[in-house]
Structure formats: C-alpha cells, structure tokens
Design a protein around this motif. Structure first.
Motif, mmCIF file in Angstrom:
data_model
loop_
_atom_site.group_PDB
_atom_site.id
_atom_site.type_symbol
_atom_site.label_atom_id
_atom_site.label_comp_id
_atom_site.label_asym_id
_atom_site.label_seq_id
_atom_site.Cartn_x
_atom_site.Cartn_y
_atom_site.Cartn_z
ATOM 1 N N THR A 145 35.349 36.722 37.744
ATOM 2 C CA THR A 145 35.502 38.095 37.106
ATOM 3 C C THR A 145 35.316 39.138 37.952
ATOM 4 N N GLY A 146 33.966 39.058 38.882
ATOM 5 C CA GLY A 146 33.753 40.147 39.663
ATOM 6 C C GLY A 146 34.470 40.448 40.543
ATOM 7 N N GLU A 147 35.004 39.198 41.403
ATOM 8 C CA GLU A 147 35.937 39.347 42.445
ATOM 9 C C GLU A 147 37.134 40.207 41.871
ATOM 10 N N LEU A 148 37.636 39.803 40.869
ATOM 11 C CA LEU A 148 38.859 40.453 40.455
ATOM 12 C C LEU A 148 38.897 41.863 40.002
ATOM 13 N N ALA A 149 37.630 42.004 39.531
ATOM 14 C CA ALA A 149 37.225 43.522 39.194
ATOM 15 C C ALA A 149 37.047 44.458 40.121
ATOM 16 N N SER A 150 36.559 44.107 41.401
ATOM 17 C CA SER A 150 36.343 44.970 42.615
ATOM 18 C C SER A 150 37.632 44.909 43.446
ATOM 19 N N ASN A 151 38.827 44.156 43.281
ATOM 20 C CA ASN A 151 39.753 44.146 44.248
ATOM 21 C C ASN A 151 40.858 45.366 43.884
#
Length: 206
Positions: A145-151
C-alpha cells in the motif's frame, strides 16, 4: 477468427517446451499458432488472430516491444502478457488486457483465454477501462500500500480509471433496459463498481 469459426490463439514464447505445453492445453478448443520470437509473431499477426499470449522476456525483440507494435498497428486482438517478470510500475504504460505471472496452470491459462474472448465484443471504452483495471490489479497484487501511495504514475492510473468509469457508467446507463447485456458486462469486467449509482469506488474505500 479463422474460416471454420474457431477462435485463433497466437502463443509467442521463445522456450519451445513452454510453448508446446500451452498449445497442448488449448488446441482442443482453439486454432493455436506458435511464434518463437517477436518478429515471427508480427509476421503471423493478422485480422484472424483473436488472442495473443505474449512472453515479455524474449531475445532481440521483447514482448513489450511486440505489444507496442500491435497497438500501433491497430491490430484488433486481445493480449495477455504471460511472463516470469513480476509487474512493476513500468507496466502502467503498457496496453495489455491481462497480466499473468508464470508459471500459469492449465485452468488459469484456459480461463484467461476465455475471458479475453468474451471481452472482445465490448466497445472501445469498455476495452480501455478493462485494460486500465488490469494494470491496477497487477500492481496491487505485487506492491505494498505504501509503494502504491507514493508513486505518481500509479496515482495517474487511478485518476484515469475514475475518469473512464464515468464514460463506462454512462454507456451502461444508456443500455439500462438491456439488463442481460449490462449484467454480462459487469460479470466480464469483474468490477461491481461499474454499475450506475453504486456507492464508493474501491479506491475510495482503500
């Protein structure tokens, strides 16, 4: 589709054993053709090909390059990337219809081809919507979720899906009297948020 009305599936795979396995699984239902390279695939692609099962990692011409050429030429076929490469954010710009991670089992491969053939009858807006959702689903299965949110690219993808949903919802709303068709589209797309008047989208819920 060929002259005897059997759907045509083109397997693009540089590993002969893998290609033969896919062919053996599918040949009882489809007219199966095999290309061992990207250039050979492009030579075989014509208006009779319905579905392409495309390996992403091939020498000389990659599957991504083949896919780009298919879309640039406007060849009307559905394309599933069938690859050992885990999806990364670079897939956002790819125009595939499904992303299948190797090794697929027989049921998965057969189901993929069947879904793509069903979707072939959808209009351009629904085809584009499904392609966007397929990219989102592939990334959600791989990334945190964090990787998706920061891209930023992923954020743009979600915005495109939201925009396309309005177009698709309008199309389905115009066909509201044809409940069989609308119901079939919802089942094919596998996305219940397509129905007009639905509550929050999946993205807002997350």
């Amino acid at each position: 589709m060929n002259s005897d009305n059997s759907p045509v599936v083109l397997i693009v795979e540089d590993e002969p054993d893998v290609a033969e396995t896919y062919k053996r699984w599918l040949r009882s239902e489809y007219d199966v053709r095999v290309a061992a390279s990207g250039s050979e695939a492009l030579d075989q692609l014509d208006g009779t090909v319905d579905v392409v099962l495309l390996d992403r990692m091939m020498p000389e011409m990659s599957g991504s390059e083949v896919l780009e050429e298919i879309r640039n030429q406007g060849i009307d076929c559905r394309v599933a990337m069938v690859t050992a490469v885990d999806p990364d954010f670079d897939i956002i710009e790819m125009g595939f219809d499904e992303y299948v991670t190797k090794p697929p089992d027989r049921d998965e491969l057969e189901a993929t081809v069947e879904r793509l053939l069903e979707r072939a009858s959808l209009d351009d807006a629904l085809q584009e919507y499904y392609s966007l959702v397929a990219r989102r689903s592939a990334l959600q299965a791989e990334k945190s979720t964090g990787e998706l949110a920061s891209n930023d690219e992923y954020d743009e993808l979600i915005n495109k899906i939201d925009t396309m949903r309005e177009t698709v919802d309008a199309s389905l709303g115009d066909m509201a009297s044809n409940t069989d068709f609308v119901g079939a589209v919802r089942e094919i797309m596998g996305d219940e948020e397509l129905s007009t008047g639905d509550t929050e989208t999946k993205e807002n819920q997350e």
